[in-house]
Design a protein around this motif. Structure first.
Motif, PDB file in Angstrom:
ATOM      1  N   PRO A  23     -16.843 -24.022 -66.303  1.00 41.08           N
ATOM      2  CA  PRO A  23     -16.528 -24.383 -64.910  1.00 41.08           C
ATOM      3  C   PRO A  23     -17.796 -24.663 -64.097  1.00 41.08           C
ATOM      4  O   PRO A  23     -18.860 -24.144 -64.411  1.00 41.08           O
ATOM      5  N   VAL A  24     -17.648 -25.507 -63.066  1.00 36.45           N
ATOM      6  CA  VAL A  24     -18.765 -25.769 -62.157  1.00 36.45           C
ATOM      7  C   VAL A  24     -18.698 -24.736 -61.039  1.00 36.45           C
ATOM      8  O   VAL A  24     -17.676 -24.610 -60.361  1.00 36.45           O
ATOM      9  N   VAL A  25     -19.777 -23.975 -60.891  1.00 36.43           N
ATOM     10  CA  VAL A  25     -19.809 -22.981 -59.817  1.00 36.43           C
ATOM     11  C   VAL A  25     -20.473 -23.635 -58.601  1.00 36.43           C
ATOM     12  O   VAL A  25     -21.688 -23.707 -58.499  1.00 36.43           O
ATOM     13  N   ALA A  26     -19.655 -24.165 -57.695  1.00 35.48           N
ATOM     14  CA  ALA A  26     -20.193 -24.910 -56.547  1.00 35.48           C
ATOM     15  C   ALA A  26     -20.727 -23.961 -55.486  1.00 35.48           C
ATOM     16  O   ALA A  26     -21.739 -24.219 -54.851  1.00 35.48           O
ATOM     17  N   VAL A  27     -20.038 -22.831 -55.290  1.00 35.33           N
ATOM     18  CA  VAL A  27     -20.482 -21.799 -54.341  1.00 35.33           C
ATOM     19  C   VAL A  27     -20.406 -20.470 -55.078  1.00 35.33           C
ATOM     20  O   VAL A  27     -19.389 -20.159 -55.710  1.00 35.33           O
ATOM     21  N   GLY A  43     -30.022 -27.119 -47.711  1.00 34.83           N
ATOM     22  CA  GLY A  43     -30.188 -27.136 -49.157  1.00 34.83           C
ATOM     23  C   GLY A  43     -30.266 -28.567 -49.624  1.00 34.83           C
ATOM     24  O   GLY A  43     -29.882 -29.481 -48.891  1.00 34.83           O
ATOM     25  N   TYR A  44     -30.763 -28.742 -50.839  1.00 39.57           N
ATOM     26  CA  TYR A  44     -30.808 -30.089 -51.399  1.00 39.57           C
ATOM     27  C   TYR A  44     -29.409 -30.488 -51.846  1.00 39.57           C
ATOM     28  O   TYR A  44     -28.491 -29.665 -51.890  1.00 39.57           O
ATOM     29  N   SER A  45     -29.273 -31.754 -52.205  1.00 37.47           N
ATOM     30  CA  SER A  45     -28.007 -32.284 -52.679  1.00 37.47           C
ATOM     31  C   SER A  45     -27.504 -31.456 -53.871  1.00 37.47           C
ATOM     32  O   SER A  45     -28.286 -31.118 -54.758  1.00 37.47           O
ATOM     33  N   GLY A  46     -26.236 -31.094 -53.840  1.00 34.54           N
ATOM     34  CA  GLY A  46     -25.660 -30.332 -54.947  1.00 34.54           C
ATOM     35  C   GLY A  46     -25.758 -28.827 -54.770  1.00 34.54           C
ATOM     36  O   GLY A  46     -25.305 -28.063 -55.625  1.00 34.54           O
ATOM     37  N   ALA A  47     -26.318 -28.374 -53.644  1.00 31.61           N
ATOM     38  CA  ALA A  47     -26.510 -26.931 -53.436  1.00 31.61           C
ATOM     39  C   ALA A  47     -25.205 -26.194 -53.141  1.00 31.61           C
ATOM     40  O   ALA A  47     -25.139 -24.974 -53.246  1.00 31.61           O
ATOM     41  N   GLY A  48     -24.173 -26.943 -52.718  1.00 29.46           N
ATOM     42  CA  GLY A  48     -22.881 -26.307 -52.429  1.00 29.46           C
ATOM     43  C   GLY A  48     -22.520 -26.289 -50.949  1.00 29.46           C
ATOM     44  O   GLY A  48     -21.520 -25.675 -50.555  1.00 29.46           O
ATOM     45  N   LYS A  49     -23.286 -27.001 -50.137  1.00 22.80           N
ATOM     46  CA  LYS A  49     -23.080 -26.968 -48.676  1.00 22.80           C
ATOM     47  C   LYS A  49     -21.730 -27.552 -48.263  1.00 22.80           C
ATOM     48  O   LYS A  49     -20.994 -26.946 -47.493  1.00 22.80           O
ATOM     49  N   SER A  50     -21.428 -28.757 -48.762  1.00 19.32           N
ATOM     50  CA  SER A  50     -20.164 -29.398 -48.340  1.00 19.32           C
ATOM     51  C   SER A  50     -18.973 -28.606 -48.817  1.00 19.32           C
ATOM     52  O   SER A  50     -17.965 -28.494 -48.114  1.00 19.32           O
ATOM     53  N   THR A  51     -19.090 -28.044 -50.017  1.00 15.47           N
ATOM     54  CA  THR A  51     -17.990 -27.225 -50.523  1.00 15.47           C
ATOM     55  C   THR A  51     -17.753 -26.046 -49.583  1.00 15.47           C
ATOM     56  O   THR A  51     -16.612 -25.762 -49.205  1.00 15.47           O
ATOM     57  N   LEU A  52     -18.834 -25.420 -49.163  1.00 16.32           N
ATOM     58  CA  LEU A  52     -18.712 -24.272 -48.260  1.00 16.32           C
ATOM     59  C   LEU A  52     -18.034 -24.692 -46.953  1.00 16.32           C
ATOM     60  O   LEU A  52     -17.162 -23.985 -46.429  1.00 16.32           O
ATOM     61  N   LEU A  53     -18.403 -25.872 -46.440  1.00 19.03           N
ATOM     62  CA  LEU A  53     -17.792 -26.360 -45.198  1.00 19.03           C
ATOM     63  C   LEU A  53     -16.288 -26.589 -45.380  1.00 19.03           C
ATOM     64  O   LEU A  53     -15.490 -26.246 -44.506  1.00 19.03           O
ATOM     65  N   ARG A  54     -15.906 -27.140 -46.529  1.00 22.39           N
ATOM     66  CA  ARG A  54     -14.477 -27.386 -46.789  1.00 22.39           C
ATOM     67  C   ARG A  54     -13.705 -26.075 -46.946  1.00 22.39           C
ATOM     68  O   ARG A  54     -12.506 -26.027 -46.682  1.00 22.39           O
ATOM     69  N   LEU A  55     -14.416 -25.029 -47.379  1.00 24.03           N
ATOM     70  CA  LEU A  55     -13.760 -23.718 -47.486  1.00 24.03           C
ATOM     71  C   LEU A  55     -13.556 -23.115 -46.093  1.00 24.03           C
ATOM     72  O   LEU A  55     -12.547 -22.454 -45.831  1.00 24.03           O
ATOM     73  N   ARG A  61     -15.187 -22.147 -57.751  1.00 20.00           N
ATOM     74  CA  ARG A  61     -15.429 -22.740 -59.073  1.00 20.00           C
ATOM     75  C   ARG A  61     -14.461 -23.896 -59.291  1.00 20.00           C
ATOM     76  O   ARG A  61     -13.277 -23.801 -58.947  1.00 20.00           O
ATOM     77  N   TYR A  62     -14.969 -24.978 -59.840  1.00 24.04           N
ATOM     78  CA  TYR A  62     -14.124 -26.109 -60.225  1.00 24.04           C
ATOM     79  C   TYR A  62     -14.060 -26.147 -61.742  1.00 24.04           C
ATOM     80  O   TYR A  62     -15.046 -25.830 -62.407  1.00 24.04           O
ATOM     81  N   PRO A  63     -12.901 -26.581 -62.273  1.00 25.03           N
ATOM     82  CA  PRO A  63     -12.832 -26.706 -63.730  1.00 25.03           C
ATOM     83  C   PRO A  63     -13.867 -27.724 -64.210  1.00 25.03           C
ATOM     84  O   PRO A  63     -14.099 -28.730 -63.532  1.00 25.03           O
TER      85      PRO A  63
HETATM   86  P1  ADP Z   1     -23.968 -30.334 -51.351  1.00 23.42           P
HETATM   87  O1  ADP Z   1     -23.028 -30.550 -50.235  1.00 23.42           O
HETATM   88  O2  ADP Z   1     -24.964 -29.248 -51.088  1.00 23.42           O
HETATM   89  O3  ADP Z   1     -24.630 -31.601 -51.803  1.00 23.42           O
HETATM   90  P2  ADP Z   1     -21.590 -29.914 -52.947  1.00 23.42           P
HETATM   91  O4  ADP Z   1     -20.855 -28.822 -52.280  1.00 23.42           O
HETATM   92  O5  ADP Z   1     -21.126 -31.301 -52.686  1.00 23.42           O
HETATM   93  O6  ADP Z   1     -23.148 -29.783 -52.620  1.00 23.42           O
HETATM   94  O7  ADP Z   1     -21.562 -29.699 -54.522  1.00 23.42           O
HETATM   95  C1  ADP Z   1     -21.959 -28.499 -55.171  1.00 23.42           C
HETATM   96  C2  ADP Z   1     -21.671 -28.612 -56.656  1.00 23.42           C
HETATM   97  O8  ADP Z   1     -20.274 -28.590 -56.880  1.00 23.42           O
HETATM   98  C3  ADP Z   1     -22.163 -29.891 -57.302  1.00 23.42           C
HETATM   99  O9  ADP Z   1     -22.614 -29.588 -58.588  1.00 23.42           O
HETATM  100  C4  ADP Z   1     -20.939 -30.766 -57.333  1.00 23.42           C
HETATM  101  O10 ADP Z   1     -21.025 -31.693 -58.377  1.00 23.42           O
HETATM  102  C5  ADP Z   1     -19.846 -29.746 -57.558  1.00 23.42           C
HETATM  103  N1  ADP Z   1     -18.554 -30.178 -56.981  1.00 23.42           N
HETATM  104  C6  ADP Z   1     -18.310 -30.379 -55.659  1.00 23.42           C
HETATM  105  N2  ADP Z   1     -17.019 -30.733 -55.467  1.00 23.42           N
HETATM  106  C7  ADP Z   1     -16.440 -30.759 -56.702  1.00 23.42           C
HETATM  107  C8  ADP Z   1     -15.111 -31.057 -57.187  1.00 23.42           C
HETATM  108  N3  ADP Z   1     -14.117 -31.383 -56.345  1.00 23.42           N
HETATM  109  N4  ADP Z   1     -14.893 -30.974 -58.511  1.00 23.42           N
HETATM  110  C9  ADP Z   1     -15.896 -30.616 -59.352  1.00 23.42           C
HETATM  111  N5  ADP Z   1     -17.149 -30.323 -58.978  1.00 23.42           N
HETATM  112  C10 ADP Z   1     -17.418 -30.396 -57.667  1.00 23.42           C
END
Ligand code: ADP
Length: 342
Positions: free
Chosen positions: A22-26, A43-55, A12-14
């Motif tokens: 909070p934004v629930v990214a994953v 997944g489509y853009s915004g699904a949380g894929k990149s966040t998961l990779l960074r984790l 979750r991001y603030p």
């Molecule tokens: P994807 O890679 O599938 O496009 P992301 O992991 O980039 O998805 O993003 C998932 C969600 O988390 C989006 O709504 C994005 O705006 C949010 N998000 C990603 N990184 C941050 C961050 N550092 N701070 C706040 N929100 C974020």
């Protein structure tokens, strides 16, 4: 070879602004990636894929849940220890992230320099890696003079330099044309087969998953909404988002507009047949139709390869008198999954 266990992970991001939620990214994602597997996260853009990779590579911390890369719990290790773990993880990127003004060999050598490998061994290893990716003759070329596909080969050679057990691919073929994408995917398949490296790739392209993945996780709104063997998931999608991906790369039934257009040209009975991995004997299907004295033409669809197994949807026009067509449809329904199109 590295196993990756993602266990009930959330990030979750603030929210932006005071009192924002909070934004629930994953959101509570669990994935068990077996060692030696190619696992696609689509997944489509915004699904949380990149966040998961960074984790997974420990660039960010989980809010809840645990992540194990091999024996290492990346979600709990202090930063100093994470650096060593990252040495066992190769990364490739959509935009390649190379030093474009440097020579190809320098790019591939870079992680070896960082790791303190002696010069002689670096030279030998770079030659070996460039040979593996088919760029031995480009060692002294400037990276910015290469084509996109060649740049990604350099990216792969660099990612492999330190002998990682795991490779993370972030939209690795999204900037490439379809032909070049296929070549890079074939190279990744070799990386997996010949070197035994586990690969986790994130993508928004169904074609990538179809071409090389063993298993897949479909993500939507931070959640893993479907998961399993690529063939099982895509030949019988359970969610709308998966169905949308399937429609971009696999043969489907005609949508309502297309069906209306087909109707204009084909006045016979239109039926749709599903073929799953040799469970249907195609010659038997066509013989069944012929034996009922009914004519047939294929008007839509096809058969393709999904996760190394065959999958097809064919829309057929059955031509003949009503009763015979009726009998043919009844007989076909015994052989295969069949739908009479309205
Ligand atoms: P994807 O890679 O599938 O496009 P992301 O992991 O980039 O998805 O993003 C998932 C969600 O988390 C989006 O709504 C994005 O705006 C949010 N998000 C990603 N990184 C941050 C961050 N550092 N701070 C706040 N929100 C974020």
């Amino acid at each position: 070879m590295t196993r990756v266990q993602i266990l009930g992970v959330s990030k979750r991001y603030p929210g932006r602004g005071k009192d924002a939620a909070p934004v629930v990214a994953v959101d509570d994602v669990s994935i068990d990636v077996a060692s030696g597997e190619i696992h696609a996260i689509i997944g489509y853009s915004g699904a949380g894929k990149s966040t998961l990779l960074r984790l997974i590579n420990g660039l960010e911390r989980t809010t809840d849940g645990r992540i194990l890369v091999g024996e290492d719990e990346v979600s709990a290790l202090p930063e100093a220890k994470l650096r060593a773990v990252r040495g066992g993880i190769g990364m490739i990127f959509q935009q390649f992230n190379l030093f474009f003004s440097k020579r190809v060999a320098k790019n591939v050598e870079y992680p070896l320099v960082v790791a303190g490998v002696p010069a002689e061994e670096r030279k030998r290893r770079v030659a070996e890696l460039l040979e593996f990716v088919g760029l031995a003759d480009k060692a002294q070329a400037y990276t910015d003079q290469l084509s996109g596909g060649q740049k990604q080969r350099v990216g792969i050679a660099r990612a492999l330099a330190t002998n990682p057990g795991l490779l993370l691919a972030d939209e690795a073929t999204s900037a490439l044309d379809p032909q070049t994408s296929q070549e890079v995917l074939a190279l990744l398949k070799r990386v997996n087969n010949e070197l035994g490296i586990t690969i986790i790739l994130i993508t928004h392209e169904m074609e990538v998953v179809r071409a090389i993945a063993d298993r897949v996780t479909v993500m939507e709104h931070g959640r893993a909404v479907e998961q399993g063997d690529v063939f099982e998931v895509f030949s019988a999608p359970a969610t709308e988002v998966t169905r949308r991906f399937v429609a971009t790369a696999l043969p489907t039934e005609p949508d309502p507009d297309h069906l209306a257009a087909l109707r204009e040209r084909h006045r016979g009975r239109l039926i749709s047949l599903t073929f799953r991995d040799g469970d249907v004997d195609q010659p038997v299907v066509f013989r069944t139709i012929a034996e009922r004295g009914v004519g047939v033409s294929i008007v839509h669809g096809g058969v393709t390869d999904v996760g190394g197994r065959s999958f097809g949807k064919l829309t057929l026009e059955l031509i003949g008198d009503d009763l015979k067509v009726e009998h043919a449809v009844a007989a076909l329904a015994q052989e295969t999954e069949l739908e009479v199109l309205a």
